[in-house]
Design a protein around this motif. Structure first.
Motif, PDB file in Angstrom:
ATOM      1  N   ARG A  10      20.857  -0.108  60.467  1.00 44.79           N
ATOM      2  CA  ARG A  10      20.315  -1.344  61.004  1.00 44.79           C
ATOM      3  C   ARG A  10      21.414  -2.304  61.450  1.00 44.79           C
ATOM      4  O   ARG A  10      22.528  -2.287  60.945  1.00 44.79           O
ATOM      5  CB  ARG A  10      19.459  -2.063  59.955  1.00 44.79           C
ATOM      6  CG  ARG A  10      18.412  -1.177  59.355  1.00 44.79           C
ATOM      7  CD  ARG A  10      17.143  -1.112  60.223  1.00 44.79           C
ATOM      8  NE  ARG A  10      16.414   0.094  59.886  1.00 44.79           N
ATOM      9  CZ  ARG A  10      15.754   0.264  58.745  1.00 44.79           C
ATOM     10  NH1 ARG A  10      15.713  -0.683  57.862  1.00 44.79           N
ATOM     11  NH2 ARG A  10      15.127   1.388  58.514  1.00 44.79           N
ATOM     12  N   ALA A  11      21.067  -3.181  62.372  1.00 46.37           N
ATOM     13  CA  ALA A  11      22.008  -4.193  62.825  1.00 46.37           C
ATOM     14  C   ALA A  11      22.283  -5.179  61.704  1.00 46.37           C
ATOM     15  O   ALA A  11      21.397  -5.549  60.935  1.00 46.37           O
ATOM     16  CB  ALA A  11      21.433  -4.921  64.037  1.00 46.37           C
ATOM     17  N   ALA A  12      23.545  -5.592  61.601  1.00 48.04           N
ATOM     18  CA  ALA A  12      23.898  -6.593  60.606  1.00 48.04           C
ATOM     19  C   ALA A  12      23.407  -7.953  61.059  1.00 48.04           C
ATOM     20  O   ALA A  12      23.162  -8.189  62.234  1.00 48.04           O
ATOM     21  CB  ALA A  12      25.413  -6.605  60.417  1.00 48.04           C
ATOM     22  N   GLY A  13      23.282  -8.882  60.095  1.00 46.16           N
ATOM     23  CA  GLY A  13      22.867 -10.237  60.440  1.00 46.16           C
ATOM     24  C   GLY A  13      21.630 -10.641  59.681  1.00 46.16           C
ATOM     25  O   GLY A  13      21.025  -9.849  58.954  1.00 46.16           O
ATOM     26  N   PRO A  14      21.228 -11.909  59.827  1.00 48.34           N
ATOM     27  CA  PRO A  14      20.064 -12.407  59.098  1.00 48.34           C
ATOM     28  C   PRO A  14      18.783 -11.723  59.554  1.00 48.34           C
ATOM     29  O   PRO A  14      18.639 -11.328  60.716  1.00 48.34           O
ATOM     30  CB  PRO A  14      20.056 -13.900  59.450  1.00 48.34           C
ATOM     31  CG  PRO A  14      20.773 -13.988  60.760  1.00 48.34           C
ATOM     32  CD  PRO A  14      21.824 -12.920  60.710  1.00 48.34           C
ATOM     33  N   LEU A  15      17.853 -11.570  58.625  1.00 46.89           N
ATOM     34  CA  LEU A  15      16.551 -11.020  58.976  1.00 46.89           C
ATOM     35  C   LEU A  15      15.799 -11.995  59.871  1.00 46.89           C
ATOM     36  O   LEU A  15      15.938 -13.213  59.737  1.00 46.89           O
ATOM     37  CB  LEU A  15      15.730 -10.757  57.711  1.00 46.89           C
ATOM     38  CG  LEU A  15      16.262  -9.698  56.750  1.00 46.89           C
ATOM     39  CD1 LEU A  15      15.387  -9.631  55.511  1.00 46.89           C
ATOM     40  CD2 LEU A  15      16.351  -8.345  57.428  1.00 46.89           C
ATOM     41  N   PRO A  16      14.980 -11.488  60.785  1.00 48.90           N
ATOM     42  CA  PRO A  16      14.209 -12.393  61.631  1.00 48.90           C
ATOM     43  C   PRO A  16      13.154 -13.149  60.828  1.00 48.90           C
ATOM     44  O   PRO A  16      12.639 -12.651  59.829  1.00 48.90           O
ATOM     45  CB  PRO A  16      13.557 -11.457  62.660  1.00 48.90           C
ATOM     46  CG  PRO A  16      13.545 -10.110  62.003  1.00 48.90           C
ATOM     47  CD  PRO A  16      14.759 -10.075  61.129  1.00 48.90           C
ATOM     48  N   HIS A  17      12.836 -14.350  61.295  1.00 48.71           N
ATOM     49  CA  HIS A  17      11.751 -15.120  60.697  1.00 48.71           C
ATOM     50  C   HIS A  17      10.423 -14.425  60.975  1.00 48.71           C
ATOM     51  O   HIS A  17      10.225 -13.802  62.023  1.00 48.71           O
ATOM     52  CB  HIS A  17      11.734 -16.530  61.289  1.00 48.71           C
ATOM     53  CG  HIS A  17      10.510 -17.315  60.925  1.00 48.71           C
ATOM     54  ND1 HIS A  17       9.435 -17.451  61.781  1.00 48.71           N
ATOM     55  CD2 HIS A  17      10.187 -17.997  59.801  1.00 48.71           C
ATOM     56  CE1 HIS A  17       8.504 -18.182  61.203  1.00 48.71           C
ATOM     57  NE2 HIS A  17       8.939 -18.525  60.000  1.00 48.71           N
ATOM     58  N   HIS A  18       9.501 -14.525  60.024  1.00 49.38           N
ATOM     59  CA  HIS A  18       8.195 -13.910  60.224  1.00 49.38           C
ATOM     60  C   HIS A  18       7.102 -14.759  59.591  1.00 49.38           C
ATOM     61  O   HIS A  18       7.362 -15.588  58.715  1.00 49.38           O
ATOM     62  CB  HIS A  18       8.170 -12.499  59.634  1.00 49.38           C
ATOM     63  CG  HIS A  18       8.169 -12.485  58.122  1.00 49.38           C
ATOM     64  ND1 HIS A  18       9.295 -12.767  57.375  1.00 49.38           N
ATOM     65  CD2 HIS A  18       7.172 -12.228  57.227  1.00 49.38           C
ATOM     66  CE1 HIS A  18       9.006 -12.696  56.090  1.00 49.38           C
ATOM     67  NE2 HIS A  18       7.719 -12.373  55.964  1.00 49.38           N
ATOM     68  N   GLU A  19       5.879 -14.542  60.042  1.00 47.00           N
ATOM     69  CA  GLU A  19       4.678 -15.128  59.440  1.00 47.00           C
ATOM     70  C   GLU A  19       3.835 -13.965  58.941  1.00 47.00           C
ATOM     71  O   GLU A  19       3.607 -12.992  59.670  1.00 47.00           O
ATOM     72  CB  GLU A  19       3.894 -15.947  60.462  1.00 47.00           C
ATOM     73  CG  GLU A  19       4.670 -17.101  61.083  1.00 47.00           C
ATOM     74  CD  GLU A  19       4.861 -18.267  60.138  1.00 47.00           C
ATOM     75  OE1 GLU A  19       4.164 -18.311  59.095  1.00 47.00           O
ATOM     76  OE2 GLU A  19       5.707 -19.139  60.432  1.00 47.00           O
ATOM     77  N   SER A  66      13.730 -18.031  63.557  1.00 41.83           N
ATOM     78  CA  SER A  66      14.808 -17.036  63.455  1.00 41.83           C
ATOM     79  C   SER A  66      16.151 -17.648  63.824  1.00 41.83           C
ATOM     80  O   SER A  66      16.268 -18.379  64.813  1.00 41.83           O
ATOM     81  CB  SER A  66      14.532 -15.832  64.368  1.00 41.83           C
ATOM     82  OG  SER A  66      13.517 -15.017  63.851  1.00 41.83           O
ATOM     83  N   ALA A  67      17.159 -17.313  63.047  1.00 38.89           N
ATOM     84  CA  ALA A  67      18.496 -17.827  63.316  1.00 38.89           C
ATOM     85  C   ALA A  67      19.029 -17.282  64.633  1.00 38.89           C
ATOM     86  O   ALA A  67      18.758 -16.134  65.000  1.00 38.89           O
ATOM     87  CB  ALA A  67      19.437 -17.422  62.175  1.00 38.89           C
ATOM     88  N   PRO A  68      19.801 -18.083  65.372  1.00 33.48           N
ATOM     89  CA  PRO A  68      20.440 -17.577  66.592  1.00 33.48           C
ATOM     90  C   PRO A  68      21.424 -16.466  66.255  1.00 33.48           C
ATOM     91  O   PRO A  68      22.085 -16.495  65.214  1.00 33.48           O
ATOM     92  CB  PRO A  68      21.185 -18.800  67.133  1.00 33.48           C
ATOM     93  CG  PRO A  68      20.526 -19.982  66.494  1.00 33.48           C
ATOM     94  CD  PRO A  68      20.090 -19.504  65.139  1.00 33.48           C
ATOM     95  N   LEU A  77      17.200  -5.461  68.314  1.00 30.38           N
ATOM     96  CA  LEU A  77      16.029  -6.192  67.828  1.00 30.38           C
ATOM     97  C   LEU A  77      15.140  -5.287  66.988  1.00 30.38           C
ATOM     98  O   LEU A  77      14.602  -5.703  65.956  1.00 30.38           O
ATOM     99  CB  LEU A  77      15.240  -6.756  68.998  1.00 30.38           C
ATOM    100  CG  LEU A  77      15.986  -7.736  69.912  1.00 30.38           C
ATOM    101  CD1 LEU A  77      15.064  -8.224  71.024  1.00 30.38           C
ATOM    102  CD2 LEU A  77      16.541  -8.912  69.118  1.00 30.38           C
ATOM    103  N   GLY A  78      14.976  -4.036  67.426  1.00 25.39           N
ATOM    104  CA  GLY A  78      14.157  -3.095  66.674  1.00 25.39           C
ATOM    105  C   GLY A  78      14.706  -2.823  65.292  1.00 25.39           C
ATOM    106  O   GLY A  78      13.956  -2.754  64.303  1.00 25.39           O
ATOM    107  N   ARG A  79      16.023  -2.693  65.184  1.00 22.40           N
ATOM    108  CA  ARG A  79      16.629  -2.477  63.876  1.00 22.40           C
ATOM    109  C   ARG A  79      16.409  -3.685  62.970  1.00 22.40           C
ATOM    110  O   ARG A  79      16.220  -3.536  61.755  1.00 22.40           O
ATOM    111  CB  ARG A  79      18.116  -2.166  64.036  1.00 22.40           C
ATOM    112  CG  ARG A  79      18.374  -0.743  64.553  1.00 22.40           C
ATOM    113  CD  ARG A  79      19.854  -0.427  64.637  1.00 22.40           C
ATOM    114  NE  ARG A  79      20.480  -1.063  65.796  1.00 22.40           N
ATOM    115  CZ  ARG A  79      20.544  -0.516  66.999  1.00 22.40           C
ATOM    116  NH1 ARG A  79      20.023   0.680  67.218  1.00 22.40           N
ATOM    117  NH2 ARG A  79      21.137  -1.144  67.992  1.00 22.40           N
ATOM    118  N   GLY A  80      16.415  -4.886  63.553  1.00 22.57           N
ATOM    119  CA  GLY A  80      16.127  -6.073  62.765  1.00 22.57           C
ATOM    120  C   GLY A  80      14.707  -6.070  62.224  1.00 22.57           C
ATOM    121  O   GLY A  80      14.457  -6.470  61.078  1.00 22.57           O
TER     122      GLY A  80
END
Length: 260
Positions: A10-19, A66-68, A77-80
């Motif tokens: 998976r891509a490194a970085g913060p997880l995307p925001h979700h509802e 979601s953080a920039p 994006l899919g890996r996130g």
């Protein structure tokens, strides 16, 4: 061999925001939005979707909560999305996406076929004919902010008959992070998912808006022609037909996603 869908890839970085809403014991439906919109895009369909699914709506980087972050392609994006679902303990899911969200859905269905049970693609494309408009738009938002795209975006998102009812979504453009939006423009300029489409095994529905100038119906038809067994349906509306014609979209989307 398809790339692994393990967390190590998976891509490194913060997880995307979700509802996250709907009954916890229902099948999971992941929803992806178009460029320049947030999880709010799906609100017109939430009441009917939550009758059948646990609904997880995901924001792209620099959109909504979601953080920039910088990214190169829809695979990033899919890996996130996969990393987010792993963090929630979700293995199998259905996916529906509009425009950029649909492109992520195609990538997910091709690269994680054991996880995507059913796929719905709304007002999207697998490739654009000309990358230059996307590169020009990236330059524009870096110079003047994403709000500078509002006039042209309004003409693509909604038909004239829909009028000012889309103002809330258009107003949100000014809140999108320019660097993240520009990164998405670069990803769209390079986009070509066509080689992946014949490998998709999830039952797929492709929905197009009859007034969509951004990803015209022939783009949806081309996707459906390349995915084995895919069905194609046209509804009234422009690029954001899920907002403009929610009843018509739900009428074809829900039976497909509920399917066996």
């Amino acid at each position: 061999m398809k790339p692994s869908s393990s967390t190590s890839d998976r891509a490194a970085g913060p997880l995307p925001h979700h509802e996250d809403s709907g009954p916890r014991d229902a099948p999971v439906l992941v929803l992806g939005s178009s460029l320049g919109t947030t999880t709010a895009l799906w609100e017109p369909l939430l009441p009917v979707l939550e009758r059948h699914f646990r609904v997880i709506r995901v924001d792209h980087p620099g959109h909504g909560g979601s953080a920039p972050r910088a990214f190169r392609d829809v695979g990033d994006l899919g890996r996130g999305v996969l990393a987010l679902l792993d963090s929630l303990g979700v293995r199998e899911f259905r996916h529906a996406g509009v425009s950029l969200g649909g492109m992520v859905g195609m990538w997910l269905a091709a690269h994680a076929p054991d996880r995507v049970a059913r796929l719905a693609l709304c007002c999207t494309t697998a490739a654009f004919d000309d990358p230059e408009p996307w590169l020009a738009r990236a330059d524009l938002v870096l110079a003047r902010g994403v709000g500078a795209t509002a006039e042209g975006t309004a003409a693509r998102w909604f038909t004239p008959a829909f009028g000012a009812r889309g103002e809330r979504l258009l107003a949100g453009l000014s809140e999108v992070d320019p660097l993240s939006y520009a990164a998405a423009c670069g990803a769209l300029a390079r986009l070509d998912l066509r080689p992946l489409l014949p490998t998709i095994t999830a039952p797929t529905l492709v929905v197009a808006g009859d007034g969509d100038t951004g990803t015209p119906p022939e783009h949806g038809r081309a996707i459906a022609d390349l995915i084995p067994g895919a069905r194609f349906h046209v509804v009234p509306g422009a690029h954001l037909a899920v907002v403009e014609s929610p009843d018509e979209v739900a009428g074809v989307l829900v039976p497909h996603l509920v399917g066996p």
